[in-house]
Write an enzyme that holds these catalytic residues in place. Structure first.
Site, PDB file in Angstrom:
ATOM      1  N   PRO A  10     122.613 -17.111 -51.110  1.00  0.00           N
ATOM      2  CA  PRO A  10     123.773 -16.883 -50.256  1.00  0.00           C
ATOM      3  C   PRO A  10     123.431 -16.576 -48.802  1.00  0.00           C
ATOM      4  O   PRO A  10     122.470 -15.850 -48.514  1.00  0.00           O
ATOM      5  CB  PRO A  10     124.467 -15.678 -50.906  1.00  0.00           C
ATOM      6  N   ASN A  11     124.231 -17.163 -47.945  1.00  0.00           N
ATOM      7  CA  ASN A  11     124.204 -16.945 -46.490  1.00  0.00           C
ATOM      8  C   ASN A  11     123.024 -17.616 -45.785  1.00  0.00           C
ATOM      9  O   ASN A  11     122.964 -17.616 -44.557  1.00  0.00           O
ATOM     10  CB  ASN A  11     124.227 -15.440 -46.161  1.00  0.00           C
ATOM     11  N   ARG A  18     122.836 -16.895 -37.904  1.00  0.00           N
ATOM     12  CA  ARG A  18     123.028 -15.619 -38.603  1.00  0.00           C
ATOM     13  C   ARG A  18     121.999 -14.584 -38.115  1.00  0.00           C
ATOM     14  O   ARG A  18     120.802 -14.782 -38.288  1.00  0.00           O
ATOM     15  CB  ARG A  18     122.830 -15.852 -40.100  1.00  0.00           C
ATOM     16  N   TYR A  23     116.612 -12.913 -38.514  1.00  0.00           N
ATOM     17  CA  TYR A  23     116.189 -14.101 -39.258  1.00  0.00           C
ATOM     18  C   TYR A  23     115.683 -15.241 -38.373  1.00  0.00           C
ATOM     19  O   TYR A  23     115.267 -16.276 -38.888  1.00  0.00           O
ATOM     20  CB  TYR A  23     117.356 -14.596 -40.129  1.00  0.00           C
ATOM     21  N   ASN A  74     114.300 -18.108 -52.441  1.00  0.00           N
ATOM     22  CA  ASN A  74     114.827 -17.046 -51.596  1.00  0.00           C
ATOM     23  C   ASN A  74     116.247 -16.813 -52.077  1.00  0.00           C
ATOM     24  O   ASN A  74     117.152 -17.580 -51.738  1.00  0.00           O
ATOM     25  CB  ASN A  74     114.800 -17.432 -50.114  1.00  0.00           C
ATOM     26  N   ALA A  77     120.667 -11.949 -50.858  1.00  0.00           N
ATOM     27  CA  ALA A  77     121.060 -10.621 -51.347  1.00  0.00           C
ATOM     28  C   ALA A  77     121.057 -10.526 -52.869  1.00  0.00           C
ATOM     29  O   ALA A  77     120.939  -9.417 -53.419  1.00  0.00           O
ATOM     30  CB  ALA A  77     122.436 -10.259 -50.792  1.00  0.00           C
ATOM     31  N   HIS A  80     118.382  -8.485 -54.785  1.00  0.00           N
ATOM     32  CA  HIS A  80     118.441  -7.035 -54.979  1.00  0.00           C
ATOM     33  C   HIS A  80     119.460  -6.608 -56.035  1.00  0.00           C
ATOM     34  O   HIS A  80     119.591  -5.422 -56.313  1.00  0.00           O
ATOM     35  CB  HIS A  80     118.783  -6.353 -53.637  1.00  0.00           C
ATOM     36  N   GLU A  98     108.512 -15.957 -54.750  1.00  0.00           N
ATOM     37  CA  GLU A  98     109.658 -15.367 -54.048  1.00  0.00           C
ATOM     38  C   GLU A  98     109.386 -15.366 -52.542  1.00  0.00           C
ATOM     39  O   GLU A  98     108.290 -14.980 -52.124  1.00  0.00           O
ATOM     40  CB  GLU A  98     109.827 -13.932 -54.559  1.00  0.00           C
ATOM     41  N   HIS A 100     111.024 -14.351 -48.582  1.00  0.00           N
ATOM     42  CA  HIS A 100     112.048 -13.788 -47.696  1.00  0.00           C
ATOM     43  C   HIS A 100     111.575 -13.984 -46.268  1.00  0.00           C
ATOM     44  O   HIS A 100     110.388 -13.751 -45.969  1.00  0.00           O
ATOM     45  CB  HIS A 100     112.254 -12.295 -47.959  1.00  0.00           C
ATOM     46  N   LEU A 101     112.491 -14.363 -45.411  1.00  0.00           N
ATOM     47  CA  LEU A 101     112.147 -14.536 -43.994  1.00  0.00           C
ATOM     48  C   LEU A 101     111.786 -13.194 -43.370  1.00  0.00           C
ATOM     49  O   LEU A 101     110.827 -13.074 -42.611  1.00  0.00           O
ATOM     50  CB  LEU A 101     113.330 -15.156 -43.254  1.00  0.00           C
ATOM     51  N   SER A 102     112.588 -12.194 -43.695  1.00  0.00           N
ATOM     52  CA  SER A 102     112.371 -10.864 -43.101  1.00  0.00           C
ATOM     53  C   SER A 102     111.488 -10.036 -44.028  1.00  0.00           C
ATOM     54  O   SER A 102     111.309 -10.376 -45.206  1.00  0.00           O
ATOM     55  CB  SER A 102     113.725 -10.164 -42.907  1.00  0.00           C
ATOM     56  N   ARG A 107     112.992  -2.757 -44.247  1.00  0.00           N
ATOM     57  CA  ARG A 107     114.427  -2.687 -43.934  1.00  0.00           C
ATOM     58  C   ARG A 107     115.103  -1.597 -44.789  1.00  0.00           C
ATOM     59  O   ARG A 107     114.436  -0.684 -45.249  1.00  0.00           O
ATOM     60  CB  ARG A 107     115.038  -4.074 -44.124  1.00  0.00           C
ATOM     61  N   ARG A 111     117.100  -2.961 -49.990  1.00  0.00           N
ATOM     62  CA  ARG A 111     116.374  -4.248 -49.976  1.00  0.00           C
ATOM     63  C   ARG A 111     114.961  -4.106 -50.550  1.00  0.00           C
ATOM     64  O   ARG A 111     114.238  -5.083 -50.687  1.00  0.00           O
ATOM     65  CB  ARG A 111     116.303  -4.814 -48.560  1.00  0.00           C
TER      66      ARG A 111
HETATM   67  C1  DQA Z   1     116.547 -12.350 -47.133  1.00  0.00           C
HETATM   68  C2  DQA Z   1     116.523 -10.823 -47.220  1.00  0.00           C
HETATM   69  C3  DQA Z   1     117.707 -10.305 -48.035  1.00  0.00           C
HETATM   70  O1  DQA Z   1     117.680  -8.895 -48.092  1.00  0.00           O
HETATM   71  C4  DQA Z   1     119.007 -10.719 -47.381  1.00  0.00           C
HETATM   72  O2  DQA Z   1     120.096 -10.312 -48.169  1.00  0.00           O
HETATM   73  C5  DQA Z   1     119.051 -12.192 -47.111  1.00  0.00           C
HETATM   74  C6  DQA Z   1     117.863 -12.840 -46.575  1.00  0.00           C
HETATM   75  C7  DQA Z   1     115.423 -12.881 -46.209  1.00  0.00           C
HETATM   76  O3  DQA Z   1     115.140 -14.064 -46.282  1.00  0.00           O
HETATM   77  O4  DQA Z   1     114.868 -12.130 -45.403  1.00  0.00           O
HETATM   78  O5  DQA Z   1     120.084 -12.823 -47.255  1.00  0.00           O
HETATM   79  O6  DQA Z   1     116.338 -12.881 -48.425  1.00  0.00           O
END
Ligand code: DQA
Length: 147
Positions: A10-11, A18, A23, A74, A77, A80, A98, A100-102, A107, A111
């Site tokens: 998602p997102n 975003r 990100y 990835n 959210a 979590h 797995e 994650h960009l961040s 954080r 997370r």
């Molecule tokens: C994310 C980190 C997640 O906590 C967040 O909800 C995202 C992006 C990342 O790629 O850093 O949607 O997965």
């Protein structure tokens, strides 16, 4: 030819606009292009998919069995929160890396928990888009020499 599923949750379709301070400015299209190019240099195929819906992500994981040899995930959210995604990964018994960009560990506390990590062979976070290409290389190494 080996095939890997690159699955985004998602997102992540909004990457580029975003929260660029978190990100970055690279779009999902660009990341997927990087993955396809990197896969070509390794002589493998990648198929990229994104959904904002938990059930669609679960269906994609189920469909990966028999069609792909591993998954780069990835889960956004859902990482979590989703026991259902974790169960889907456990059910198909495909190696998963797995991404994650961040850096989720630097954080908010919520997370720091990852259900995906309980099943994944490893996690790459905080390295931005190059985390995806690193994950592809790691997954291929694992497939060649598990353990
Ligand atoms: C994310 C980190 C997640 O906590 C967040 O909800 C995202 C992006 C990342 O790629 O850093 O949607 O997965």
């Amino acid at each position: 030819m080996r095939s890997i599923l690159v699955l985004n949750g998602p997102n992540l379709n909004l990457l580029g606009t975003r929260q660029p301070e978190v990100y970055g400015s690279v779009t999902l299209d660009m990341i997927e292009g990087m993955c396809v190019e990197h896969a070509m240099t390794l002589g493998i195929q990648v198929v990229c998919q994104q959904s904002n819906h938990e059930g669609v992500l679960i269906d994609a994981i189920h469909a990966a069995k028999g069609n792909h040899q591993g998954i780069i995930l990835n889960a956004g959210a859902y990482t979590h929160t989703s026991i259902a995604l974790m169960d889907a990964l456990a059910s198909v018994e495909l190696p998963c890396v797995e991404v994650h960009l961040s850096n989720i560990h630097s954080r908010e506390d919520f997370r720091h928990v990852s259900y995906v990590s309980k099943i994944a062979i490893g996690q790459i976070c905080g390295l931005g888009p190059q985390g995806y290409t690193m994950a592809i290389s790691a997954l291929i190494s694992h497939l060649e020499e598990p353990g």
